[in-house]
Structures are given as structure tokens and as C-alpha cells.
Design an enzyme around this catalytic site. Structure first.
Site, PDB file in Angstrom:
ATOM      1  N   SER D 124      51.707  63.151  47.280  1.00  0.00           N
ATOM      2  CA  SER D 124      52.619  64.145  46.685  1.00  0.00           C
ATOM      3  C   SER D 124      53.799  63.480  45.987  1.00  0.00           C
ATOM      4  CB  SER D 124      53.177  65.075  47.764  1.00  0.00           C
ATOM      5  OG  SER D 124      52.184  65.905  48.265  1.00  0.00           O
ATOM      6  N   SER D 156      54.840  60.709  55.926  1.00  0.00           N
ATOM      7  CA  SER D 156      55.147  60.547  57.352  1.00  0.00           C
ATOM      8  C   SER D 156      55.008  59.083  57.742  1.00  0.00           C
ATOM      9  CB  SER D 156      54.163  61.346  58.215  1.00  0.00           C
ATOM     10  OG  SER D 156      54.186  62.684  57.859  1.00  0.00           O
ATOM     11  N   GLU D 239      39.759  65.743  56.265  1.00  0.00           N
ATOM     12  CA  GLU D 239      40.881  66.244  57.037  1.00  0.00           C
ATOM     13  C   GLU D 239      40.639  67.681  57.494  1.00  0.00           C
ATOM     14  OE1 GLU D 239      44.351  66.830  54.758  1.00  0.00           O
ATOM     15  OE2 GLU D 239      45.612  67.340  56.471  1.00  0.00           O
TER      16      GLU D 239
END
Lengths: 351, 393, 351, 393
Positions: D124, D156, D239
Site C-alpha cells: 500500500s 506492520s 491470505e
């Protein structure tokens, strides 16, 4: 019937809006997020501008305006997320010395709530707690039981026993009042029929105070709801994805449209309740304004996407404050029950 | 902000109440839903009484406050609905008043007010619903006559109407909003065929109207040729002002009935239902306030293009044109459906009885998020016209 | 674990789908709308195809299949809106003679409901009514009280006293059973612990019958929900407005997407409940399938716009049947309470 | 349809339970949320134990049934979360397994399984959220090196990661999906700057990563140049298979806690709340069944492109790529938000206490309808890819 703002009301609203834009712009807001101690200088400026003395008679040094004007000003404070017990100070400006000028700050708590949460405890000079003796004595039921009896506890802030509370709203520090027995009850009285004729306890008309606190809180929710529509729309016009402003996509358009619908429905209810002062009108106004503020903040976050999820965006400040206000002076569960009871009693007003 | 009435308004209300109390007990029984001639006669007779008592013109009063009182009080008193006079009073009449010539106004307006002539509407088509401007009914000019062929749908009272306000395409080559014309078509003209259209409620409140080379004089045109879109929008914006006043009054009455019925049949003990009704009470009260708000704004903006305005007078855009009516309709249509879903909860298995009036109203409420602009279209209008979000997609 | 249809199950589903497409196409459907008397010839064909004998042991002349297969067949009947007491006939094929073959038609009523509604009363040869004595005796409370005791009333259809009922669903004529005393109670028994070991009353395991009636009704709702998605999508692809298929607009797309989500969630719940047979799983499956069927029919109507509001469109038939089924064998209010109680009891199964 | 486990699966589950019961009591205390090095060490140590016990590979097992059991049992036993190993195990690892060369797989996969190397994700960008393919971080080829400049967001564990799976634009002139390339970037490369990003929950779970002429060897490229979109989609589809298994198990546990808390604090008497919890029970049970359904379908379709598949093996499109994961995510993200709204009702004014774990989870649940594809995008995917509705608008 002319259910529109008068020219004076429009001028008042615009005046307050400009004043708040000047005194509490975004820099000040973000500074308050980092350090939520109230700015006493600002508070005195608000007092000098008449924000707290708004409804005091002119003879008493007030502005002499009414509940509709109070609602308009509180709506503006809700728009800009002004921190502090504005509702309490406006309601108690004629009762506690120094509040009208902004020299002193007073808190107002609903003793029927569980726990009794106190906003800005470190900033208040005094606390007024409205309670019905049965809940004070721990029987717990705020609902129904002995609505005829009230107790008012007035105490210097420093003498109120409390436990710290990690407030979900960074702009509103909270404490939980531990025992109301620790509060110096400067006046306690039991009244048997308070609904008519405004019997006073410690100089206060308790049912009316509760009603007006709910209405003014609803007005703040309305201001927040209206502001988050603007924020969502502004973002939707600017933010480009897939080669177009996201506001050109129906999914985003319809989120924004429903936000406006919620706001305008809440506005109709809040303004009308300000005119009638009716207890059920106020319950309905609080219900719809709470819903508008909370759901609009959620939708505003959705429109903002990831950027809305950051601490730096103001969206979460609206959401958290809306959550907080929704729990104060009558949550949805209570308002809905009262409105339902009103249907049976045939009290739902018309006209 | 003022919710009280002026002494003049109070006086008007009091007079109206007295009159209603006087005349309503003497009304004949309502005709059956399927008796179209009977319904026409009943509705027309009621309109005539309103006219004789001086209340007919209030529907077109430049001051919507009196209209609001009229609609509120007649509903509350249980007076007959506007019924067959709907299109004349709410659509065609105001359009002719605003856009017609003096001659047209003299010809068509008085019979509407007196209940002498009934109008129906020919706007929607099977392939032009949400996209009304895409309508395809063609009108070809032949001297002083238009020759019209096509099909219209969702026409109420077509079986008994004298006139149809018709939107037709006169220029097939122009952009779709630009080639339309507004005409008053006599329903007895050769080539007009009416076929009842049964709805999911089982009734035939609507009809399809088929037009096969129907000849309509050019003199029946209101506004300029190819200006029909603008002309018809005048009509639509008028509708959104106070069209739902009576219904909101009725919904609030039904809500009270639901609460009492639940209280009576034991369902009041169901907190989920009880709180739902409480929430709906707030909802309908707020919708009533929103009507008052909009009507007041409407008045401030100079009122709708009503009977009193000179032909062609534009005036400032009224809030309904700006989408205020869409905000109301979005919430009201939803709240009305919620109301009758709550009614079904009150009834329990009784909601499976099609004979119960609440069940019939539940079925008809299903059209509210579709008719007169779907909720999807209304949301576009709110987003684009009020909030200024960009068009497209 | 392999939570997918087996090849046999897929074949069964496809077989039933083809069969129903051939025997009960749209013409037959619309004919049934105009005249809802059941077609005995069709009923016998369904019987001959094994639809009712599906779960009877092969030794008893049945097909010998299980609850999952029953669910798959009922789902298909729900898709095509097949009228008639299919659930009752499948559940009672081993109890009432002639039902397995489709020669006789049996109705099944929930005596705890208020009023006791009977589907297709004129078409049934016999009625079986499940009741708990306390509600039979008029104390009214279906909830909780004496769940340990059951009564089964079996009666020839002609001997059941009933009042006519204007059914909201044109495909399902209804009557209200007036007094259960008028029903010849061919077997009455009181059982104290029916939850384990399947005690039989009049040859019937009453709690199991209730459970399975709820599950098979949920399966029909699932079929209807899946069908309305297809109808909405087909219309959205064909119908053009503003120069494009309406399915290219996000508002319509998202309505359809949520319809599919509801269907697939309901499908997961219904299929899993068919495998476990667990009472709470079935309550949850019924809840979600009811919601999917009702809300999908509503959304399907919205996607269809005005055309969906006509009697000629099939949308309303799905909606009305979904309303009817949602009230049968456990409405949302009951299912939610049972599931909530299950949370406290820690019964919500996993694995 | 079969919901029971095979004897082998039961055996696997029993063995796993025994092992968890054995090792979990001996685990050290969890580090503070702000102690990033401590968290890395803790998560890596747990991964190492899984590896040593033979459970690490199960995450990449071609048969997702065992993965399901692993995720279910570890969550139920209260084992540590995947934490810092998330991107390596769920995104980067499977991508490298499916699309990398033998050499790349040997270099990067074992350290992921052992917990030796931590990965983060750089997909992103501030201006490329829903429209991920519009990302602008540029990589310019300089001999055997890419020189990269740009900014990534929502990363993250960036502070402690060794590697970043990076999506960059290598051909600015190609259509936006065609000019992207997937690279493994060492986080200690000169020019990489990490800035913590504070979320509305008050924590800094994410970071922004700024790239200023960072040099990455071409050998670190997985897949062909400009084929990065396809390569990264392999990751995303993986995912969506079982990523939420642990969370759904946790939600069902929380739901039971809510019911018991309400029972304890008197709110259980509120039928509105009680029935809401009952409905959520049905909801989460169904979501659990949907996972089992999807996993079974996944297995039938030949499994995900996992560690066992040859590089570049396509296989049939898995149901998640066809949108099955979107159906799940749409409902789950909504149900999770409902769960924590219900928690707020249970807490009453207690929901204003940011220190309560349910309140913290309520705040983080707000991202669920946004992250990894907003609900709006997911609805588009369902409508277009599953239902076949036309693109556009």
C-alpha cells in the site's frame, strides 16, 4: 408557524462559528488531544463572549436568550469538538458564581448512571451531582422507581472521592465518582411532585436540568454529525482512486447521502425539541442525534479509508466523543423505552 | 424558530375543524376498491364540498402553512383522501397554473378545483422508470395536431379520468431531456386503451395506457415544444412539498394503534418490539418536524410556482428542487416500511392474514422505496445536488 | 472433514432440479397462483420419484438417504416455490400410510403457535398436530414451561374444526385450527425426559420432528434466497437505464452482492445443521435462512423496481412465502432467545 | 458433506493438543505492546518451537484441513499469535514458494519457518489504497540492481523486520497493472527509513516506510519484471483462505464471555441485547462453517499454490480468487464490528474505558471493513467476479 432560523438566530450561529474558528482552530484541537487540560484563558474568552451566560436574564448580566439559541451554540461547539463541560457551565451559569464569566468551571453528573462518570475532573472547580435517593442508597434502579424524589449534591471538586478512568475520548478526561457520601451534600430534599411547577432542590429544577442536559448534549451530537458529513464529502471530492474522485462512485455517494439524511432528521428533532422543551421530544431528539453522530462518524471513517484510521485524522475524535455523549443523559435503551411508554400513554405530541 | 401557529392560522384550523365535524358524519359509505366509477363519484363529490366551503384553493395556496393545516386536519378527522383528484390537484393543476396560458388556466383549473374533471398521469413507461427522460412515446406533428403512439405505465385512475397529463417525445434526435413535450390528452380520444395492472397487493390501483395514433390538438400543449422536461419538473417539485403530510399523520396514528394492540395481545412484553416502536415514534415525530421545516423553507423561498404566480414565473429554486424532498422521501419511505414490519411483529402469525388492513398496507409500503424515484436515485440526487459530489459512475 | 457436496449429493440435487424444472415450470407456477389446489397427479409423480420416501429405509421401500439429502431436495422445492406440505410429507412418510407414494397428503401443525395455522387444509387427507399439553389447555405460553410433555393429535382432515384464513401467500391456502379438542386425539402421552433417547408419542419423536421441520423449512428458505439472487442478477444484466445495464451501477451491484453473502452464510448454516442435526445449529440455520429469504426477496424487488411490484412478476411470491415460512417452526424472536440461552449454557458447538 | 475429521486428522489434533498443553505453561510472559524487539524475539521463539515440533510446515501444507486444525487448536489453547511471522508465513513465504526459483526458495523459506527472519509488506501507498495497482514507488534498473524511491504505508513490524516484500513500478508507461515488479528488499539497506504510524486505537502497530534510492539486487526479484501484479495476487489469495480462522475462534469465545458478563452485571435482562447476542451466535457459527466450506472447496480445487507446488504452477483458480474469500470477509468484518458494538452494550458506561480489552478490540475492529479491500471493493468483486455483473460505473 415558521420553523426556520430567524435572522437573529442565523447571526448568532454564524457569530459563534466564526468565534470558535478563530479561538479553537485545528492547531488548538490537536494540542488539546495531546494535552486535554482545559485552557482557562480560552474558557474566560468564551465566558466574556456570553457562551455560558446565554440564557441568564439580561438583568442578571446574561444574554437573555432561550433554549433554541442554546442549542445553536452547543451545536457549534460539537462541530469543532470543543472540549470541556460546556453543557454544565451553560446550565449552571446562574447557580454557581463565576461560571457565567468563565472564571470558574463546574461539572454536572448524572448520579443515576452506573458508574457515575465525571468529565474533566481535574479542570472543574465544583461538581454538582443530580441523584435520586434510591440510586444513591445503592438500590441501583435508575428506571422508574422513585422519580418523585431528588437529591442534589454540591461539592468543591477537590473533595470528591474518585478513581481514575482511562477515557476512550482523548479530548475528555474522565473519573468515576466513588461514593456520593464523600460528596458534601450541601442540599438534600425530597419532593413529591416535581413534574409541574418546577420545585427547586438546592435552587435547581432537577427534572428540567436533566432534560436540558440531554437536549444540549444532543445538540453537540448534531454538530458533530453535520461536521463529519462535511469531512466525508470533502475527502470524497479530493481523494482519487481508479482515476476518479471517490465521490463519483455510487457506493461513496450513497454513504454520504445517508449521512446527510441522518443529520437532517436529527436536526429537525433537536430544533423542534428546543422549541417545545417537551420531555418526549427531547428523548427522541437525543436518540436520533446520538445515532446520527455515531453512525456518521463510522461512515466518515469508511469514506476516509485507511487515512481515517490514523490518529492524525480527526475522524476518531468525533466517533469517540459521540460514543461518550451517547452514554450520557439517557442512552438509546432508556430513550426508546420512554418513547414506547409515551405511545401507550398517548403522549406523542403533534402539531 | 416557531412551531406555534399565527392567530390567523389558528382561526383557519378551528374553522376547518368545525366544518369537518359538521360534514363528515353525513358522508355516504365509501365505495368498494374495485368500483372505479363509484370511487370517482365519491372523490369528486368530496372535492366539490371542499370547493363549496372554500377549502379547495388552499391546496394551491402560495402559503404552504395553510395547506399543511388542511392536510393535517382532514387526515386527523378521517376525511376522504384526495383519491381521484390527486393528479389534478398535485401534478397537472400546479403545472398548468405555473406554465399554462391564461386560456389554458381558465379551461382546466376550475374544473379540477370543483372536482368536475379528473386527471391522470402518463409519464412512466415500461422502459423508462428511473430513467424517465428516456421515454419513447412519440408525438408527430401533423398541422395543428400531434399524433401520438406509445405506452404508459403506473397510471392511477386511468379508467375514470377525463384528462391525462402526458409527456411525449417530439424530437427524437435531440438529447433525451431536450426532445420532450407536455400535453393534455383527453382520455376519450380514439386510440387510447386502458388495461388494469395488478400489483403484488392483489389490487389494480394502476393501469397501463396504450396510445395508438391518438390525435391531440397542439393547443393542448403546455409550455413550448421540446420544453416538456422542465415543465414536468415543476410538477414533480410541487409534489414533494406536502404530498406526504397526510401519510405521516396517518403513520403516527397507526404507530399508536400498534402500541395499544401489542399492549392488548401480550407482545408488549417483548422489549425488542417495544423499543422498536419507541424508536419509530422518534422517527415519525422527526419526519413531521422535517415537513414543517421544509414547508417553512419553501415559504421563505417564495413558495412553489402555484396558482397565484404569473405563467412562466420562475422564482428562486425551491428547497425541494434542491433535494430537500429527497432527504424526506429517503427516510420516510424507509420508516414506513419499518412501521409495517413492526406491525407484522405485533401481529405475529396474524401478519399472514392478507385481510388485515396492516398487512395490506405492509404490501403497498413496499413500493415506497421504488415509486417516484427509487431510493438509489434519491441518494444520487442528495449526493450530487445537495452535497455537490461529482456526477458519473 | 470434507464440507462439500459429495458427487452423489450433487447428482441428487441436479436430478431434483431437472425434475422440478420439467414438472413444475413457470406455467405451472402461475397456474397454481390462480388456483392453489394441489395437483394430485404431480404429487404422485413426486412420490414416485422418491421425494417423500427419501429418508425411509430401503427395506421400507424408501430411498434410505439422510437429513443432508433431505435438505438438498427441500432447497430445490424452495427455489421453484413448489406449493404444498412437502416438509410434512417427507417427515411423515413413514408414519402415515400412502404419504410416501404421494397418494395421500398429510399436514403438520405446530400446536404451540398462536393461532395454529394449517397449510393447504383442503388438500390434506390427514392432519398431525404437535402440541405441549399446557398450551393445549390454553395457558398460552409456548416458551419454556413444560417442554418435557408432548401431545400428538392425529385426525382425518375432514374432522378438524377450522376457520378460513385469507392467506398472504397466494400459493399457500391457510386455515386456523379452532379448537384442538375437536381433533380426534388418537394418541396422547406425557413424557418427562424426551431430550435423550427419542421417546415416542404416537410413534413420533416430537422434539426431533420439530427440529427437522424447522431445518427443512430453512432449506426451503435457502432455495428461495438463492433463486432471488439469480432473478435479481438476471434482471440487472438485462434492464437498461441511463444507457447501461443497471447491474453496472454500484448501488445495484452492492445490493446483489449482499444478497449473495446472505445466501452463502445461510447455506453454510443450513448444510452444517443438516450434518450435525444439533438443535442450536438448526435454530441458527432457521434464523439466518429466514433472514436471507425475506431480505433477499425485498432486495430483489428493489432491483426489479416497478416491474417487481406487479402481480405478474414472481418476486412477491418469494417474499410472501418467505414471510410465511419465517413464522413457522420458530420465528426469529424464539430462535434468538434459544441461541442466547445456549451461550450461557456454553452449548454453542464448535468443530 | 462431512464435518467429522478423518482418523489421521483426529490423531493430528490430539497430538497437537497434548503438545500445546505441555509447552504453553512454560512460555515466558508476553512483552509489552510497545517493546518491538521483545515482541520480535517472543514471536520468533514461538515460531521456532512450532518448527522444532514439526508444526511450522503445516502452515504451508497443501492440505488446508490440517492448517485449519492447527489454527483452531492454537487459538483455543491461547497460544501466541503468529505476530511478527505473519507476512513471512502468510504472504511472502507462499509467494516465494509458488513463484520463486529453487535458489530463492532455499534462501528465504527455511528461515521463515524457523522464525529466524521476519518479513514485512510494502504494498500500500498513501495514494494507492483501494486502487493498489496505482502505486507509484519507482524502481529503475541500474545493471544488476534496482534503484527504488517512494513511500509505503500500513507496514506492520517494519521496525524489526529483516525483509520487506515490495511491490514497485518498473514500467511507468505500461497500463497500471502491467508495470509492477515484486522484490525482496533487505530492511537494513541504506535509504530505508521507518516512521511509526499511530492508529486511532492509540497504538503504533503500523509504520510508514520511506525509500530513498534504495538499491536492491535484481536477484531478489520473484517472478518476471513487470509481472508483479500477478505474483502478488497469489499472495493475497492465499491470505484469504484461512487467515481468519483464529479470529473466528476468538470471536466465538468473546461472545460467550459477553453473555456471561451480561448475565453477571444484570444486562442479561435486556432482551434487545440478549437477542443480539443470540443472533451473533448464529452468525459466528455460520462463519465458522463457511470457513470449513471454503477450505474444503480449496482442497478440491487442488489446494493453494503452496510450498509443495512447483514454481509457477498455476492450477485451477481457487474459490478465493473467485471471490469466496470476499463473501466471507464482507460478512465477517461486519459481524466482528457488531460483536464489539454488543460488547459496548454489555459494558454500558464501561465502554468508555479505553483500558478495557473489549474497548481496544472495538477500536481495532473499525479497520476490518477497510483493510485488505474495503467492503465497497469486496462488494464489487462479489458482484463482478461471482455474479458476473458488468464492470464499470
Amino acid at each position: 408557524m415558521h420553523f426556520q432560523l430567524t435572522d437573529d438566530q442565523r447571526a448568532l450561529r454564524n457569530g459563534i462559528r466564526e468565534m470558535l474558528a478563530g479561538w479553537f482552530g485545528r492547531d488548538r484541537l490537536r494540542a488539546a488531544v495531546d494535552d486535554p487540560v482545559l485552557d482557562r484563558a480560552l474558557w474566560r474568552e468564551l465566558g466574556a463572549a456570553g457562551l455560558f451566560a446565554l440564557r441568564l436574564p439580561e438583568a442578571a448580566g446574561g444574554v437573555g436568550l432561550g433554549l433554541p439559541e442554546a442549542v445553536l451554540t452547543l451545536e457549534e461547539t460539537g462541530r469543532v469538538l470543543l472540549p470541556g463541560p460546556v453543557v454544565a457551565c451553560q446550565l449552571l451559569a446562574g447557580v454557581v458564581a463565576g461560571v457565567a464569566d468563565g472564571d470558574r468551571i463546574v461539572g454536572l453528573c448524572d448520579g443515576a448512571a452506573e458508574p457515575v462518570l465525571w468529565e474533566h475532573p481535574e479542570d472543574c472547580d465544583e461538581l454538582i451531582l443530580l441523584d435520586s435517593p434510591d440510586s444513591l442508597e445503592g438500590s441501583g434502579g435508575a428506571q422508574g422507581r422513585t422519580r418523585e424524589a431528588y437529591r442534589v449534591c454540591r461539592s468543591p471538586a477537590g473533595q470528591v472521592a474518585r478513581t481514575p478512568w482511562t477515557s476512550v475520548d482523548p479530548l475528555t478526561p474522565l473519573a468515576a465518582v466513588i461514593t456520593t457520601t464523600a460528596v458534601t451534600a450541601s442540599a438534600t430534599a425530597t419532593v413529591t411532585d416535581p413534574s409541574r411547577g418546577a420545585p427547586l432542590v438546592a435552587g435547581l429544577d432537577v427534572p428540567r436540568l436533566r432534560r436540558e442536559a440531554a437536549l444540549l448534549t444532543a445538540a453537540q451530537q448534531l454538530g458533530s454529525a453535520a461536521r463529519t458529513v462535511e469531512m466525508a464529502v470533502a475527502h470524497a471530492r479530493e481523494r482519487t482512486q481508479f482515476g476518479a474522485p471517490i465521490g463519483s462512485f455510487q457506493a461513496v455517494k450513497h454513504l454520504c447521502a445517508q449521512m446527510l439524511v441522518r443529520t437532517e432528521i436529527a436536526r429537525s428533532a433537536v430544533y423542534a425539541a428546543a422549541v417545545t422543551g417537551d420531555s418526549l421530544d427531547i428523548a427522541g431528539a437525543k436518540l436520533l442525534a446520538d445515532e446520527a453522530a455515531v453512525r456518521n462518524a463510522r461512515d466518515c471513517l469508511q469514506v476516509h479509508g485507511g487515512m481515517g484510521f490514523t490518529w492524525e485524522a480527526d475522524v476518531h475524535l468525533h466517533l469517540k466523543r459521540a460514543w461518550l455523549r451517547a452514554e450520557r443523559w439517557g442512552a438509546a435503551r432508556e430513550a426508546e423505552e420512554r418513547l414506547a411508554a409515551g405511545l401507550i400513554a398517548g403522549e406523542a405530541g403533534t402539531g | 424558530m416557531d412551531l406555534s401557529c399565527t392567530p390567523e392560522e389558528e382561526d383557519f384550523r378551528a374553522r376547518l375543524r368545525r366544518w369537518l365535524a359538521e360534514v363528515l358524519p353525513g358522508l355516504p359509505a365509501k365505495p368498494a376498491a374495485t368500483d372505479w366509477p363509484g370511487r370517482r363519484a365519491y372523490d369528486a363529490a368530496w372535492q366539490r364540498r371542499l370547493y363549496d366551503a372554500g377549502y379547495a384553493e388552499v391546496r394551491w395556496d402560495a402559503d404552504p402553512a395553510r395547506r399543511l393545516i388542511l392536510l393535517e386536519e382532514t387526515e386527523r378527522a378521517g376525511a376522504p383522501y384526495v383519491g381521484a383528484n390527486f393528479v389534478g390537484l398535485l401534478h397537472a393543476g400546479p403545472t398548468i397554473a405555473a406554465e399554462g396560458t391564461d386560456r389554458q388556466r381558465r379551461r382546466w383549473l376550475p374544473p379540477i378545483l370543483r372536482g368536475d374533471e379528473i386527471w391522470c398521469q402518463g409519464f412512466s413507461e415500461p422502459d423508462a422508470g428511473s430513467d424517465l427522460a428516456a421515454l419513447r412515446t412519440r408525438a408527430v406533428r401533423d398541422g395543428e395536431t400531434y399524433v401520438i403512439s406509445g405506452a404508459k405505465i403506473w397510471t392511477s385512475h386511468a379508467e375514470v379520468a377525463d384528462w391525462c397529463e402526458l409527456l411525449v417525445r417530439t424530437d427524437p434526435d435531440a438529447p433525451k431531456h431536450r426532445g420532450l413535450t407536455w400535453l393534455a390528452m383527453p382520455m376519450d380520444a380514439p386510440g387510447v386503451t386502458v388495461r388494469p395492472l395488478r400489483t403484488l397487493a392483489g389490487s389494480a390501483e394502476f393501469a397501463e395506457v396504450f396510445l395508438d395514433e391518438v390525435r391531440v390538438p397542439v393547443a393542448n400543449r403546455v409550455g413550448a415544444e421540446n420544453d416538456g422536461w422542465r415543465v414536468s419538473m415543476v410538477t414533480l417539485s410541487f409534489e414533494r412539498g406536502t404530498a406526504f403530510v397526510g401519510e405521516v399523520v396517518a403513520c403516527r396514528r397507526v404507530l399508536g394503534e400498534l402500541a395499544r394492540a401489542a399492549h392488548g395481545n401480550g407482545r408488549w412484553g417483548d422489549a425488542v418490539l417495544r423499543r422498536r416502536l419507541g424508536r419509530l415514534s422518534a422517527e415519525f415525530t422527526a419526519l413531521w418536524r422535517l415537513i414543517q421545516w421544509n414547508v417553512s423553507a419553501f415559504r421563505d423561498a417564495g413558495g412553489p410556482p402555484g396558482a397565484g404566480s404569473p405563467p412562466g414565473a420562475g422564482g428562486p429554486p425551491c428547497p425541494f428542487e434542491l433535494g430537500g424532498g429527497s432527504v424526506f422521501k429517503l427516510r420516510y419511505s424507509h420508516a414506513r416500511q419499518e412501521l409495517y414490519d413492526a406491525a407484522a411483529e405485533v401481529l405475529g402469525a396474524g401478519a399472514l392474514d392478507a385481510g388485515h388492513p396492516w398487512v395490506a398496507d405492509r404490501l403497498s409500503s413496499l413500493s415506497y422505496t421504488i415509486a417516484a424515484g427509487t431510493s438509489q436515485i434519491q441518494q444520487n440526487i442528495v449526493a450530487e445536488r445537495i452535497l455537490g459530489l461529482p456526477k458519473g459512475r
